[in-house]
Design a protein around this motif. Sequence first.
Motif, mmCIF file in Angstrom:
data_model
loop_
_atom_site.group_PDB
_atom_site.id
_atom_site.type_symbol
_atom_site.label_atom_id
_atom_site.label_comp_id
_atom_site.label_asym_id
_atom_site.label_seq_id
_atom_site.Cartn_x
_atom_site.Cartn_y
_atom_site.Cartn_z
ATOM 1 N N ASN A 74 5.583 3.394 1.255
ATOM 2 C CA ASN A 74 5.913 4.857 1.743
ATOM 3 C C ASN A 74 4.823 5.771 1.150
ATOM 4 O O ASN A 74 4.331 6.854 1.746
ATOM 5 C CB ASN A 74 7.114 5.184 1.218
ATOM 6 C CG ASN A 74 7.527 6.608 1.778
ATOM 7 O OD1 ASN A 74 7.547 7.701 0.998
ATOM 8 N ND2 ASN A 74 8.189 6.350 2.918
ATOM 9 N N LYS A 128 1.837 7.209 -10.071
ATOM 10 C CA LYS A 128 1.813 5.947 -10.440
ATOM 11 C C LYS A 128 0.873 5.164 -9.294
ATOM 12 O O LYS A 128 1.266 4.744 -8.385
ATOM 13 C CB LYS A 128 3.108 5.259 -10.264
ATOM 14 C CG LYS A 128 3.193 3.773 -11.026
ATOM 15 C CD LYS A 128 4.513 3.239 -11.175
ATOM 16 C CE LYS A 128 4.711 1.572 -11.176
ATOM 17 N NZ LYS A 128 5.860 1.287 -11.205
ATOM 18 N N PHE A 179 9.165 7.584 -2.114
ATOM 19 C CA PHE A 179 9.839 6.148 -1.958
ATOM 20 C C PHE A 179 10.263 6.024 -0.520
ATOM 21 O O PHE A 179 10.703 6.938 0.029
ATOM 22 C CB PHE A 179 11.047 5.994 -2.888
ATOM 23 C CG PHE A 179 10.537 5.898 -4.414
ATOM 24 C CD1 PHE A 179 9.760 4.795 -4.908
ATOM 25 C CD2 PHE A 179 10.935 6.913 -5.187
ATOM 26 C CE1 PHE A 179 9.542 4.952 -6.289
ATOM 27 C CE2 PHE A 179 10.569 6.948 -6.441
ATOM 28 C CZ PHE A 179 9.737 6.105 -7.026
ATOM 29 N N GLY A 180 10.513 4.869 -0.254
ATOM 30 C CA GLY A 180 11.107 4.452 1.252
ATOM 31 C C GLY A 180 12.275 3.640 0.704
ATOM 32 O O GLY A 180 12.915 3.593 -0.153
ATOM 33 N N PHE A 181 12.515 2.347 1.582
ATOM 34 C CA PHE A 181 13.801 1.924 1.358
ATOM 35 C C PHE A 181 13.715 0.772 0.261
ATOM 36 O O PHE A 181 14.889 0.158 -0.048
ATOM 37 C CB PHE A 181 14.065 0.890 2.808
ATOM 38 C CG PHE A 181 12.923 0.145 3.193
ATOM 39 C CD1 PHE A 181 12.494 -0.922 2.568
ATOM 40 C CD2 PHE A 181 12.602 0.234 4.910
ATOM 41 C CE1 PHE A 181 11.360 -1.681 3.037
ATOM 42 C CE2 PHE A 181 11.540 -0.546 5.347
ATOM 43 C CZ PHE A 181 11.130 -1.307 4.627
ATOM 44 N N PHE A 200 13.399 1.727 -2.780
ATOM 45 C CA PHE A 200 13.714 2.446 -3.930
ATOM 46 C C PHE A 200 15.140 1.713 -4.601
ATOM 47 O O PHE A 200 15.736 1.347 -4.033
ATOM 48 C CB PHE A 200 14.091 3.961 -3.548
ATOM 49 C CG PHE A 200 14.607 4.792 -4.920
ATOM 50 C CD1 PHE A 200 13.501 5.412 -5.709
ATOM 51 C CD2 PHE A 200 15.914 4.815 -4.968
ATOM 52 C CE1 PHE A 200 14.008 6.075 -6.758
ATOM 53 C CE2 PHE A 200 16.337 5.521 -6.038
ATOM 54 C CZ PHE A 200 15.399 6.339 -6.995
HETATM 55 N N1 LIG Z 1 7.192 -2.021 8.720
HETATM 56 C C1 LIG Z 1 7.737 -1.507 7.750
HETATM 57 O O1 LIG Z 1 8.629 -1.786 6.974
HETATM 58 C C2 LIG Z 1 6.996 -0.315 7.165
HETATM 59 C C3 LIG Z 1 7.456 0.586 6.279
HETATM 60 N N2 LIG Z 1 6.580 1.475 5.684
HETATM 61 C C4 LIG Z 1 7.131 2.548 4.860
HETATM 62 O O2 LIG Z 1 7.198 1.756 3.605
HETATM 63 C C5 LIG Z 1 8.444 1.957 2.947
HETATM 64 C C6 LIG Z 1 8.904 0.725 2.360
HETATM 65 O O3 LIG Z 1 7.686 0.113 1.548
HETATM 66 P P1 LIG Z 1 7.825 -0.249 0.269
HETATM 67 O O4 LIG Z 1 6.488 -0.491 -0.122
HETATM 68 O O5 LIG Z 1 8.728 -1.572 0.204
HETATM 69 O O6 LIG Z 1 8.856 0.683 -0.602
HETATM 70 P P2 LIG Z 1 8.685 1.900 -1.297
HETATM 71 O O7 LIG Z 1 7.645 2.633 -0.661
HETATM 72 O O8 LIG Z 1 9.907 2.390 -1.411
HETATM 73 O O9 LIG Z 1 8.112 1.528 -2.756
HETATM 74 C C7 LIG Z 1 8.586 0.616 -3.688
HETATM 75 C C8 LIG Z 1 7.641 0.808 -4.792
HETATM 76 O O10 LIG Z 1 8.392 1.872 -5.587
HETATM 77 C C9 LIG Z 1 8.719 1.270 -7.058
HETATM 78 N N3 LIG Z 1 10.093 1.715 -7.186
HETATM 79 C C10 LIG Z 1 11.416 1.399 -6.622
HETATM 80 N N4 LIG Z 1 12.267 2.277 -7.080
HETATM 81 C C11 LIG Z 1 11.726 2.848 -8.361
HETATM 82 C C12 LIG Z 1 12.223 3.484 -9.308
HETATM 83 N N5 LIG Z 1 13.688 4.137 -9.154
HETATM 84 N N6 LIG Z 1 11.268 3.987 -10.086
HETATM 85 C C13 LIG Z 1 10.052 3.645 -10.343
HETATM 86 N N7 LIG Z 1 9.622 2.866 -9.335
HETATM 87 C C14 LIG Z 1 10.159 2.383 -8.240
HETATM 88 C C15 LIG Z 1 9.080 -0.303 -6.756
HETATM 89 O O11 LIG Z 1 8.739 -1.147 -7.719
HETATM 90 C C16 LIG Z 1 7.755 -0.561 -5.818
HETATM 91 O O12 LIG Z 1 6.658 -0.719 -6.452
HETATM 92 C C17 LIG Z 1 9.479 2.220 4.202
HETATM 93 O O13 LIG Z 1 10.549 3.023 3.628
HETATM 94 C C18 LIG Z 1 8.491 3.007 5.110
HETATM 95 O O14 LIG Z 1 8.492 4.431 4.396
HETATM 96 C C19 LIG Z 1 5.146 1.807 6.217
HETATM 97 O O15 LIG Z 1 5.083 2.724 6.744
HETATM 98 C C20 LIG Z 1 4.680 0.461 6.625
HETATM 99 C C21 LIG Z 1 5.300 -0.034 7.908
#
Ligand SMILES: NC(=O)C1=CN([C@@H]2O[C@H](COP(=O)(O)OP(=O)(O)OC[C@H]3O[C@@H](n4cnc5c(N)ncnc54)[C@H](O)[C@@H]3O)[C@@H](O)[C@H]2O)[C@H](O)CC1
Length: 199
Positions: A108, A132, A175-177, A179
Amino acid sequence: MGWKDEVAFDAIVKQNKNQQADEMEIEEDQQAEEMEKEIEEATARTKAALEKIVNVRLSVAQPKNVLLHPLIPSLSSTNPLSNQQRLIQVYKSIEYNLNLVLCGPGNNGGDGLVAPRHLYHFGYKLFVGYPKRTPKTLYTGLVTQLESLSIPFLLVEELPQNLADDFDLIVDAMFGFSFHGKLGLYIHHKGSVYKCNLF
Ligand SMILES: NC(=O)C1=CN([C@@H]2O[C@H](COP(=O)(O)OP(=O)(O)OC[C@H]3O[C@@H](n4cnc5c(N)ncnc54)[C@H](O)[C@@H]3O)[C@@H](O)[C@H]2O)[C@H](O)CC1
Protein backbone atom coordinates in the motif's frame (compact mmCIF):
# COMPACT_ATOMS: atom_id res chain seq x y z
CA MET A 1 25.83 22.67 -87.55
CA GLY A 2 26.13 19.30 -89.29
CA TRP A 3 23.74 16.33 -88.72
CA LYS A 4 26.23 14.75 -86.33
CA ASP A 5 26.28 17.87 -84.20
CA GLU A 6 22.47 17.95 -84.27
CA VAL A 7 22.25 14.33 -83.10
CA ALA A 8 24.73 15.05 -80.28
CA PHE A 9 22.75 18.17 -79.31
CA ASP A 10 19.47 16.21 -79.30
CA ALA A 11 21.09 13.55 -77.11
CA ILE A 12 22.21 16.18 -74.60
CA VAL A 13 18.73 17.76 -74.52
CA LYS A 14 17.17 14.31 -74.03
CA GLN A 15 19.65 13.48 -71.27
CA ASN A 16 18.85 16.80 -69.50
CA LYS A 17 15.13 16.08 -69.76
CA ASN A 18 15.62 12.59 -68.32
CA GLN A 19 17.70 14.04 -65.48
CA GLN A 20 15.00 16.66 -64.75
CA ALA A 21 12.35 13.95 -64.74
CA ASP A 22 14.45 11.85 -62.34
CA GLU A 23 14.94 14.84 -60.03
CA MET A 24 11.21 15.61 -60.07
CA GLU A 25 10.45 11.99 -59.25
CA ILE A 26 12.90 12.06 -56.31
CA GLU A 27 11.35 15.33 -55.06
CA GLU A 28 7.85 13.87 -55.34
CA ASP A 29 8.97 10.77 -53.43
CA GLN A 30 10.46 12.96 -50.69
CA GLN A 31 7.25 15.02 -50.45
CA ALA A 32 5.17 11.84 -50.24
CA GLU A 33 7.47 10.49 -47.51
CA GLU A 34 7.23 13.75 -45.53
CA MET A 35 3.45 13.76 -45.87
CA GLU A 36 3.29 10.14 -44.71
CA LYS A 37 5.44 11.05 -41.68
CA GLU A 38 3.20 14.02 -40.85
CA ILE A 39 0.12 11.79 -41.09
CA GLU A 40 1.76 9.19 -38.81
CA GLU A 41 2.67 11.87 -36.24
CA ALA A 42 -0.82 13.40 -36.34
CA THR A 43 -2.34 9.92 -35.93
CA ALA A 44 -0.09 9.25 -32.90
CA ARG A 45 -1.06 12.62 -31.35
CA THR A 46 -4.76 11.94 -31.92
CA LYS A 47 -4.42 8.43 -30.45
CA ALA A 48 -2.69 9.79 -27.34
CA ALA A 49 -5.36 12.49 -26.90
CA LEU A 50 -8.15 9.94 -27.30
CA GLU A 51 -6.51 7.59 -24.80
CA LYS A 52 -6.30 10.45 -22.32
CA ILE A 53 -10.01 11.25 -22.77
CA VAL A 54 -10.97 7.57 -22.46
CA ASN A 55 -8.87 7.17 -19.29
CA VAL A 56 -10.47 10.21 -17.67
CA ARG A 57 -13.96 9.02 -18.67
CA LEU A 58 -13.23 5.54 -17.28
CA SER A 59 -12.10 6.97 -13.99
CA VAL A 60 -15.22 9.15 -13.76
CA ALA A 61 -17.36 6.12 -14.46
CA GLN A 62 -16.29 4.42 -11.23
CA PRO A 63 -17.86 6.56 -8.49
CA LYS A 64 -17.64 3.73 -5.91
CA ASN A 65 -13.95 4.52 -5.65
CA VAL A 66 -14.31 8.25 -5.14
CA LEU A 67 -12.04 9.26 -2.29
CA LEU A 68 -13.08 10.91 0.94
CA HIS A 69 -11.95 14.25 2.23
CA PRO A 70 -9.78 15.18 4.06
CA LEU A 71 -8.25 11.83 4.99
CA ILE A 72 -8.28 9.63 1.92
CA PRO A 73 -8.64 6.08 3.30
CA SER A 74 -6.35 4.25 0.96
CA LEU A 75 -4.65 5.11 -2.25
CA SER A 76 -4.49 1.39 -3.14
CA SER A 77 -4.12 -0.69 -5.36
CA THR A 78 -3.70 -2.15 -8.79
CA ASN A 79 -3.86 1.11 -10.68
CA PRO A 80 -2.46 4.08 -8.73
CA LEU A 81 -2.65 6.38 -11.74
CA SER A 82 -6.38 5.92 -12.25
CA ASN A 83 -6.91 6.59 -8.55
CA GLN A 84 -4.95 9.76 -8.91
CA GLN A 85 -6.98 10.79 -11.93
CA ARG A 86 -10.03 10.60 -9.69
CA LEU A 87 -8.26 12.53 -6.97
CA ILE A 88 -7.20 15.22 -9.42
CA GLN A 89 -10.78 15.67 -10.61
CA VAL A 90 -12.29 15.91 -7.14
CA TYR A 91 -9.56 17.85 -5.31
CA LYS A 92 -8.28 20.57 -7.61
CA SER A 93 -4.67 21.56 -7.06
CA ILE A 94 -5.57 25.27 -6.94
CA GLU A 95 -7.86 24.67 -3.95
CA TYR A 96 -5.61 22.21 -2.12
CA ASN A 97 -2.32 23.99 -1.60
CA LEU A 98 -0.42 21.98 0.93
CA ASN A 99 -0.69 18.24 0.74
CA LEU A 100 0.78 15.18 2.39
CA VAL A 101 1.19 11.63 1.15
CA LEU A 102 1.76 9.15 3.98
CA CYS A 103 3.41 5.92 2.90
CA GLY A 104 3.70 2.69 4.91
CA PRO A 105 6.19 -0.17 4.58
CA GLY A 106 4.05 -2.57 2.50
CA ASN A 107 2.53 -2.63 -0.95
CA ASN A 108 0.00 0.00 0.00
CA GLY A 109 2.91 2.29 0.83
CA GLY A 110 4.46 1.32 -2.51
CA ASP A 111 1.35 2.56 -4.28
CA GLY A 112 1.58 5.66 -2.14
CA LEU A 113 5.13 6.30 -3.29
CA VAL A 114 3.92 6.32 -6.89
CA ALA A 115 1.32 9.00 -6.17
CA PRO A 116 3.47 12.09 -5.45
CA ARG A 117 5.20 11.94 -8.83
CA HIS A 118 1.91 12.07 -10.73
CA LEU A 119 0.41 14.65 -8.39
CA TYR A 120 3.52 16.82 -8.66
CA HIS A 121 3.17 16.87 -12.44
CA PHE A 122 -0.44 17.97 -12.02
CA GLY A 123 0.72 20.98 -10.00
CA TYR A 124 0.18 19.83 -6.41
CA LYS A 125 2.56 21.05 -3.71
CA LEU A 126 3.45 17.96 -1.73
CA PHE A 127 5.25 16.52 1.23
CA VAL A 128 5.84 12.82 1.78
CA GLY A 129 5.85 11.01 5.13
CA TYR A 130 7.56 7.64 4.89
CA PRO A 131 8.57 6.67 8.42
CA LYS A 132 9.48 3.00 7.96
CA ARG A 133 11.41 2.62 4.74
CA THR A 134 11.45 -0.61 2.77
CA PRO A 135 14.91 -1.50 1.42
CA LYS A 136 13.58 -3.25 -1.73
CA THR A 137 14.85 -1.80 -5.03
CA LEU A 138 11.37 -0.92 -6.26
CA TYR A 139 10.76 1.23 -3.19
CA THR A 140 14.20 2.84 -3.06
CA GLY A 141 13.84 3.61 -6.78
CA LEU A 142 10.53 5.37 -6.18
CA VAL A 143 12.11 7.39 -3.38
CA THR A 144 14.97 8.40 -5.69
CA GLN A 145 12.44 9.52 -8.32
CA LEU A 146 10.70 11.75 -5.79
CA GLU A 147 13.97 13.15 -4.51
CA SER A 148 15.00 13.98 -8.06
CA LEU A 149 11.83 16.09 -8.32
CA SER A 150 12.80 17.78 -5.03
CA ILE A 151 9.62 16.54 -3.36
CA PRO A 152 10.43 16.88 0.36
CA PHE A 153 10.25 13.94 2.76
CA LEU A 154 9.23 14.86 6.30
CA LEU A 155 10.72 13.06 9.29
CA VAL A 156 8.33 11.83 11.96
CA GLU A 157 9.54 14.62 14.26
CA GLU A 158 8.69 17.17 11.58
CA LEU A 159 5.07 16.07 11.22
CA PRO A 160 2.63 18.38 12.96
CA GLN A 161 0.66 17.07 15.96
CA ASN A 162 -2.61 17.25 14.10
CA LEU A 163 -2.03 16.59 10.41
CA ALA A 164 -5.49 17.75 9.36
CA ASP A 165 -4.80 21.24 10.72
CA ASP A 166 -1.70 21.74 8.62
CA PHE A 167 -2.46 19.94 5.39
CA ASP A 168 -5.32 20.50 2.98
CA LEU A 169 -5.29 17.01 1.60
CA ILE A 170 -3.81 13.85 3.10
CA VAL A 171 -3.36 10.73 1.02
CA ASP A 172 -3.29 7.81 3.43
CA ALA A 173 -1.20 5.02 1.93
CA MET A 174 0.02 3.69 5.26
CA PHE A 175 -1.55 0.21 5.28
CA GLY A 176 -3.70 -2.07 3.21
CA PHE A 177 -5.18 -5.40 4.10
CA SER A 178 -2.08 -6.70 5.93
CA PHE A 179 -2.45 -4.22 8.76
CA HIS A 180 -2.59 -6.03 12.09
CA GLY A 181 -3.14 -4.94 15.63
CA LYS A 182 -5.31 -2.14 16.91
CA LEU A 183 -5.93 0.97 14.89
CA GLY A 184 -5.78 3.23 17.93
CA LEU A 185 -6.04 7.00 17.77
CA TYR A 186 -5.30 7.07 14.08
CA ILE A 187 -8.90 6.40 13.28
CA HIS A 188 -10.59 8.12 16.21
CA HIS A 189 -8.78 11.43 15.81
CA LYS A 190 -8.34 11.98 12.13
CA GLY A 191 -4.88 13.06 11.20
CA SER A 192 -3.22 11.84 14.37
CA VAL A 193 -0.99 8.94 13.42
CA TYR A 194 1.11 8.92 16.57
CA LYS A 195 -0.49 5.85 18.07
CA CYS A 196 0.43 3.80 15.03
CA ASN A 197 3.07 1.17 15.82
CA LEU A 198 5.38 2.63 13.20
CA PHE A 199 6.34 5.61 15.31
N1 LIG B 1 -2.95 -7.58 -5.81
C1 LIG B 1 -2.82 -7.04 -4.65
O1 LIG B 1 -3.12 -7.63 -3.64
C2 LIG B 1 -2.27 -5.70 -4.56
C3 LIG B 1 -2.38 -4.96 -3.42
N2 LIG B 1 -1.86 -3.74 -3.30
C4 LIG B 1 -2.03 -2.94 -2.13
O2 LIG B 1 -1.22 -3.51 -1.17
C5 LIG B 1 -1.95 -3.76 0.00
C6 LIG B 1 -1.48 -5.00 0.64
O3 LIG B 1 -0.08 -4.98 0.67
P1 LIG B 1 0.73 -5.64 1.87
O4 LIG B 1 2.16 -5.36 1.66
O5 LIG B 1 0.35 -7.06 2.00
O6 LIG B 1 0.16 -4.92 3.14
P2 LIG B 1 0.25 -3.45 3.74
O7 LIG B 1 0.39 -2.43 2.69
O8 LIG B 1 -0.91 -3.33 4.65
O9 LIG B 1 1.58 -3.42 4.61
C7 LIG B 1 2.09 -4.51 5.34
C8 LIG B 1 3.30 -4.02 6.12
O10 LIG B 1 2.88 -3.23 7.20
C9 LIG B 1 3.39 -3.80 8.40
N3 LIG B 1 2.38 -3.64 9.45
C10 LIG B 1 1.15 -4.19 9.50
N4 LIG B 1 0.50 -3.79 10.60
C11 LIG B 1 1.34 -2.97 11.28
C12 LIG B 1 1.25 -2.24 12.50
N5 LIG B 1 0.16 -2.30 13.25
N6 LIG B 1 2.30 -1.47 12.86
C13 LIG B 1 3.41 -1.42 12.10
N7 LIG B 1 3.58 -2.09 10.94
C14 LIG B 1 2.55 -2.86 10.55
C15 LIG B 1 3.66 -5.26 8.07
O11 LIG B 1 4.66 -5.77 8.90
C16 LIG B 1 4.14 -5.15 6.63
O12 LIG B 1 5.50 -4.75 6.60
C17 LIG B 1 -3.38 -3.84 -0.43
O13 LIG B 1 -4.24 -3.50 0.62
C18 LIG B 1 -3.42 -2.86 -1.57
O14 LIG B 1 -3.63 -1.56 -1.06
C19 LIG B 1 -1.00 -3.17 -4.33
O15 LIG B 1 -1.73 -2.20 -5.02
C20 LIG B 1 -0.49 -4.19 -5.31
C21 LIG B 1 -1.58 -5.14 -5.76
